[in-house]
Design a protein around this motif. Structure first.
Motif, PDB file in Angstrom:
ATOM      1  N   ILE A   1      -8.351  -0.842  -1.362  1.00 34.09           N
ATOM      2  CA  ILE A   1      -8.578  -2.515  -1.809  1.00 34.09           C
ATOM      3  C   ILE A   1      -7.421  -3.195  -0.005  1.00 34.09           C
ATOM      4  CG2 ILE A   1      -8.251  -4.940  -2.520  1.00 34.09           C
ATOM      5  CD1 ILE A   1      -9.196  -3.443  -5.167  1.00 34.09           C
ATOM      6  N   LEU A   2      -6.099  -2.696  -0.934  1.00 33.63           N
ATOM      7  CA  LEU A   2      -5.698  -3.199   1.000  1.00 33.63           C
ATOM      8  C   LEU A   2      -5.707  -2.649   1.966  1.00 33.63           C
ATOM      9  CD1 LEU A   2      -1.980  -2.853  -1.336  1.00 33.63           C
ATOM     10  CD2 LEU A   2      -3.144  -5.005  -0.698  1.00 33.63           C
ATOM     11  N   ASN A   3      -5.797  -1.807   2.017  1.00 34.88           N
ATOM     12  CA  ASN A   3      -6.607  -1.381   3.183  1.00 34.88           C
ATOM     13  C   ASN A   3      -7.813  -1.994   3.717  1.00 34.88           C
ATOM     14  OD1 ASN A   3      -4.812   1.164   3.975  1.00 34.88           O
ATOM     15  ND2 ASN A   3      -6.691   2.716   2.762  1.00 34.88           N
ATOM     16  N   GLU A   4      -8.764  -2.235   3.276  1.00 32.00           N
ATOM     17  CA  GLU A   4      -9.981  -3.894   3.623  1.00 32.00           C
ATOM     18  C   GLU A   4      -9.165  -4.469   3.615  1.00 32.00           C
ATOM     19  OE1 GLU A   4     -13.192  -4.656   4.926  1.00 32.00           O
ATOM     20  OE2 GLU A   4     -12.718  -2.713   3.714  1.00 32.00           O
ATOM     21  N   LEU A   5      -8.222  -4.888   3.449  1.00 36.84           N
ATOM     22  CA  LEU A   5      -7.909  -6.701   3.218  1.00 36.84           C
ATOM     23  C   LEU A   5      -7.359  -6.006   4.997  1.00 36.84           C
ATOM     24  CD1 LEU A   5      -6.157  -7.403  -0.354  1.00 36.84           C
ATOM     25  CD2 LEU A   5      -8.001  -8.560   1.632  1.00 36.84           C
ATOM     26  N   ILE A   6      -6.083  -5.128   4.825  1.00 39.16           N
ATOM     27  CA  ILE A   6      -5.226  -5.269   6.505  1.00 39.16           C
ATOM     28  C   ILE A   6      -6.693  -4.823   7.559  1.00 39.16           C
ATOM     29  CG2 ILE A   6      -4.397  -3.400   7.824  1.00 39.16           C
ATOM     30  CD1 ILE A   6      -2.686  -2.635   5.158  1.00 39.16           C
ATOM     31  N   LEU A   7      -8.245  -4.426   7.205  1.00 36.94           N
ATOM     32  CA  LEU A   7      -8.461  -4.295   7.893  1.00 36.94           C
ATOM     33  C   LEU A   7      -9.360  -6.111   8.052  1.00 36.94           C
ATOM     34  CD1 LEU A   7     -10.494  -0.864   7.131  1.00 36.94           C
ATOM     35  CD2 LEU A   7      -9.153  -1.170   9.673  1.00 36.94           C
TER      36      LEU A   7
ATOM     37  N   ARG B   1       0.789  -0.845   0.682  1.00 35.43           N
ATOM     38  CA  ARG B   1       0.201  -0.103  -0.120  1.00 35.43           C
ATOM     39  C   ARG B   1       0.850   0.921   0.031  1.00 35.43           C
ATOM     40  NH1 ARG B   1      -3.303   0.446   4.949  1.00 35.43           N
ATOM     41  NH2 ARG B   1      -1.019   1.223   5.760  1.00 35.43           N
ATOM     42  N   ASP B   2       1.905   0.940   1.001  1.00 33.10           N
ATOM     43  CA  ASP B   2       2.686   2.663   0.513  1.00 33.10           C
ATOM     44  C   ASP B   2       3.589   2.335  -0.576  1.00 33.10           C
ATOM     45  OD1 ASP B   2       2.036   2.988   3.445  1.00 33.10           O
ATOM     46  OD2 ASP B   2       3.915   2.037   4.475  1.00 33.10           O
ATOM     47  N   GLU B   3       3.295   1.314  -1.378  1.00 37.54           N
ATOM     48  CA  GLU B   3       4.792   1.853  -2.139  1.00 37.54           C
ATOM     49  C   GLU B   3       3.608   2.323  -3.748  1.00 37.54           C
ATOM     50  OE1 GLU B   3       7.633   1.721  -3.500  1.00 37.54           O
ATOM     51  OE2 GLU B   3       8.025   1.734  -1.184  1.00 37.54           O
ATOM     52  N   CYS B   4       2.254   2.159  -3.757  1.00 40.44           N
ATOM     53  CA  CYS B   4       1.193   1.912  -4.363  1.00 40.44           C
ATOM     54  C   CYS B   4       1.005   3.264  -4.409  1.00 40.44           C
ATOM     55  CB  CYS B   4       0.282   1.281  -3.880  1.00 40.44           C
ATOM     56  SG  CYS B   4      -1.225   1.192  -5.374  1.00 40.44           S
ATOM     57  N   ASP B   5       0.484   3.622  -6.032  1.00 39.55           N
ATOM     58  CA  ASP B   5       0.129   5.209  -6.093  1.00 39.55           C
ATOM     59  C   ASP B   5      -1.461   5.113  -6.860  1.00 39.55           C
ATOM     60  OD1 ASP B   5       2.249   5.918  -5.545  1.00 39.55           O
ATOM     61  OD2 ASP B   5       3.349   5.869  -8.423  1.00 39.55           O
ATOM     62  N   TYR B   6      -1.987   3.915  -6.627  1.00 37.64           N
ATOM     63  CA  TYR B   6      -3.530   4.173  -7.640  1.00 37.64           C
ATOM     64  C   TYR B   6      -4.015   3.840  -6.531  1.00 37.64           C
ATOM     65  CZ  TYR B   6      -6.824   2.865 -11.019  1.00 37.64           C
ATOM     66  OH  TYR B   6      -7.919   2.830 -11.536  1.00 37.64           O
ATOM     67  N   PRO B   7      -5.795   4.667  -6.365  1.00 33.55           N
ATOM     68  CA  PRO B   7      -6.458   5.224  -4.987  1.00 33.55           C
ATOM     69  C   PRO B   7      -6.922   4.136  -4.459  1.00 33.55           C
ATOM     70  CG  PRO B   7      -6.056   7.329  -6.367  1.00 33.55           C
ATOM     71  CD  PRO B   7      -5.342   5.898  -7.125  1.00 33.55           C
TER      72      PRO B   7
END
Length: 85
Positions: free
Chosen positions: A47-53, A36-42
């Motif tokens: 999606i990565l935030n949701e996976l983390i949750l 997520r930190d490396e990604c530029d696409y919102p």
């Protein structure tokens, strides 16, 4: 990626399966966080935030299950101790 996991069959103080599951969830969070930190696409970040949750929720579920197991073993110990006297 199948990894051999041997159950210790001594769940009273330490459950191998629960510990490994918790560890894997934590590792997944670290990986998703780095991506997520490396990604530029919102949308991908979302999606990565949701996976983390979801993984954090899984960890909470595992921790609750461990507490429940601990409580059950304490009750069983009390019952067992009651028969000793």
């Amino acid at each position: 990626m199948k990894q051999d996991v041997k159950c210790a069959h001594g769940c009273k103080e330490f459950c191998t399966a629960m510990e490994i599951a918790t560890l894997r969830e934590k590792e997944a969070i670290l990986q998703y966080d780095a991506l997520r930190d490396e990604c530029d696409y919102p949308d991908v970040k979302a999606i990565l935030n949701e996976l983390i949750l979801q993984r954090e929720k899984s960890i909470r579920l595992l921790e609750e299950a461990k507490l429940l197991m601990k409580s059950k073993f304490e009750v069983l110990d009390q019952i067992h101790d009651g028969f000793k006297t």
